[in-house]
Design a protein around this motif. Structure first.
Motif, PDB file in Angstrom:
ATOM      1  N   ASP A  88       4.713  -0.208  -1.298  1.00 17.99           N
ATOM      2  CA  ASP A  88       4.114   1.115  -1.157  1.00 17.99           C
ATOM      3  C   ASP A  88       4.941   2.082  -0.324  1.00 17.99           C
ATOM      4  N   TYR A  89       5.938   1.555   0.396  1.00 17.26           N
ATOM      5  CA  TYR A  89       6.734   2.437   1.253  1.00 17.26           C
ATOM      6  C   TYR A  89       8.103   1.818   1.479  1.00 17.26           C
ATOM      7  N   HIS A  90       9.141   2.542   1.107  1.00 16.63           N
ATOM      8  CA  HIS A  90      10.517   2.096   1.329  1.00 16.63           C
ATOM      9  C   HIS A  90      11.416   3.321   1.205  1.00 16.63           C
ATOM     10  N   HIS A  91      12.056   3.686   2.304  1.00 17.78           N
ATOM     11  CA  HIS A  91      12.848   4.923   2.318  1.00 17.78           C
ATOM     12  C   HIS A  91      13.835   5.024   1.167  1.00 17.78           C
ATOM     13  N   GLN A  94      11.694   4.496  -2.678  1.00 20.36           N
ATOM     14  CA  GLN A  94      10.548   5.274  -3.120  1.00 20.36           C
ATOM     15  C   GLN A  94      10.960   6.656  -3.610  1.00 20.36           C
ATOM     16  N   ALA A 101       5.951  10.911   1.663  1.00 19.37           N
ATOM     17  CA  ALA A 101       6.343   9.530   1.939  1.00 19.37           C
ATOM     18  C   ALA A 101       5.525   8.951   3.086  1.00 19.37           C
ATOM     19  N   ALA A 104       2.077   8.043   2.076  1.00 21.58           N
ATOM     20  CA  ALA A 104       2.031   6.766   1.344  1.00 21.58           C
ATOM     21  C   ALA A 104       1.937   5.591   2.316  1.00 21.58           C
ATOM     22  N   ARG A 105       2.687   5.659   3.397  1.00 22.16           N
ATOM     23  CA  ARG A 105       2.629   4.593   4.405  1.00 22.16           C
ATOM     24  C   ARG A 105       1.257   4.542   5.058  1.00 22.16           C
TER      25      ARG A 105
END
Length: 360
Positions: A88-91, A94, A101, A104-105
């Motif tokens: 669900d969150y990855h720099h 995503q 962003a 989402a986290r």
């Protein structure tokens, strides 16, 4: 994936056959030292698993750990992201950026409180101002995100031990994940970068067992860090015979002799490089002609030069402890699988669900 759908239901909807599913389970069992007789039980257990949410935090790092993950082949990054976990969150990966962003986290944290996984690569600077994301310091973001996590995977040597940022003189006062968080289960998956299968294998084990794998004293999964590279290296017979390459281009080097005198740190380094290898099992540094630099061990940057030899003698834990560790993994895994299988069967009978799945 529909809310509440199990992994088995999702795989059926995607046309995954029973044979392909069992092949994956067999690969996982072999990798994680689970008895082959437990494959069918593993399949049943994994089939009932729900897809967990995962939040990936990147701090003081070089993106090498993500690059390593992208090259995983068992399971692949596509199946890891879309079949096994909800990343669900990855720099880096995503599509969203900025405020979207961060939302989402936050949404993942609230929606899956107490159940999501946190993966961290990079060390955490203690000195303010060195690294921030959306105006939030790495230290604060880790503490905030870890508070509701089920478990944390410290991916790479920087997050597991502090890595290069923590090397002397350590201007950022870099910390490892375990030096910041002490109230959540943590699995260290070191390496600069770590072997891709070590990352995905731990996640798949967590899905299968509903628990983290057995760990060594440094918090590393025994399945990947239970033996030193020296004991599994194909050059080991040359070491035992006293045949060493003296330079990288001498006759010994051309004949594949041991690289110990050229600074190889394999005798003191615990990792699966020698048998799992890299690039889908093609090779590993020693096979390519360069000694191990010990990157999966704490403080390896500060332990002398890359080409300085380690002391000779008896290395590592010894075969009896390695064997005991392997047996412990197998017995523990088997017991956990049987217990979870019985639980699922009981729940299926109570709810009238069909216990047979993925038989197409």
């Amino acid at each position: 994936m529909a809310t509440g759908m199990t992994l088995g239901g999702f795989l059926r909807s995607q046309g995954v056959t029973r044979r392909a599913f069992l092949k994956f389970c067999s690969t996982l069992a072999s990798t994680m030292a689970i008895p082959t007789g437990m494959v069918s039980v593993m399949a049943e257990t994994l089939e009932q698993a729900s897809r967990p949410s995962a939040i990936w935090l990147s701090f003081q790092e070089c993106t090498g750990c993500t690059e390593s993950l992208l090259r995983s082949h068992a399971p692949s990054i596509e199946s890891l992201m879309f079949d096994f976990i909800s990343l669900d969150y990855h720099h880096t990966l995503q599509a969203a950026s900025g405020a979207a962003a961060e939302r989402a986290r936050e949404e993942a944290m609230h929606a899956h409180a107490g159940n999501y996984l946190v993966l961290v690569d990079g060390s955490i600077p203690r000195v303010k101002g060195y690294s921030t994301i959306a105006g939030i310091s790495n230290l604060d973001m880790l503490r905030e995100t870890a508070a509701g996590a089920a478990a944390i995977l410290a991916v790479g040597t920087c997050s597991a031990y502090g890595g290069l940022p923590k090397a002397a003189p350590n201007p950022t006062q870099a910390l490892s994940v375990a030096e910041v968080i002490d109230d959540r289960p943590i699995v260290n998956i070191p390496g600069c970068p770590p072997i891709p299968l070590a990352i995905t294998g731990v996640i798949a084990y967590y899905l299968t067992m509903g628990a983290l794998p057995p760990l060594d004293p440094l918090g590393r999964p025994l399945a990947f860090f239970g033996e030193n590279i020296h004991d599994r290296c194909y050059r080991r017979p040359f070491y035992d015979r006293g045949l060493f390459a003296e330079t990288f281009d001498d006759e010994g080097a051309r004949k594949g002799w041991c690289l110990y005198k050229l600074g190889c740190k394999a005798p003191l380094t615990y990792n699966a490089c020698a048998h799992v290898k890299w690039n889908q099992g093609v090779s590993f540094p020693i096979q390519s002609g360069h000694g191990c630099i010990g990157c999966s061990e704490p403080n390896f940057w500060d332990k002398g030069g890359i080409y300085e030899s380690v002391p000779m003698g008896q290395f590592g834990y010894g075969p009896s402890i390695t064997l005991a560790a392997g047996l412990g993994v197998a017995v523990g895994a088997g017991a956990a699988l049987l217990a979870r299988s019985k639980k699922h069967k009981t729940e299926a009978r109570l709810h009238g669900d069909d216990p047979d799945a993925l038989k197409r």
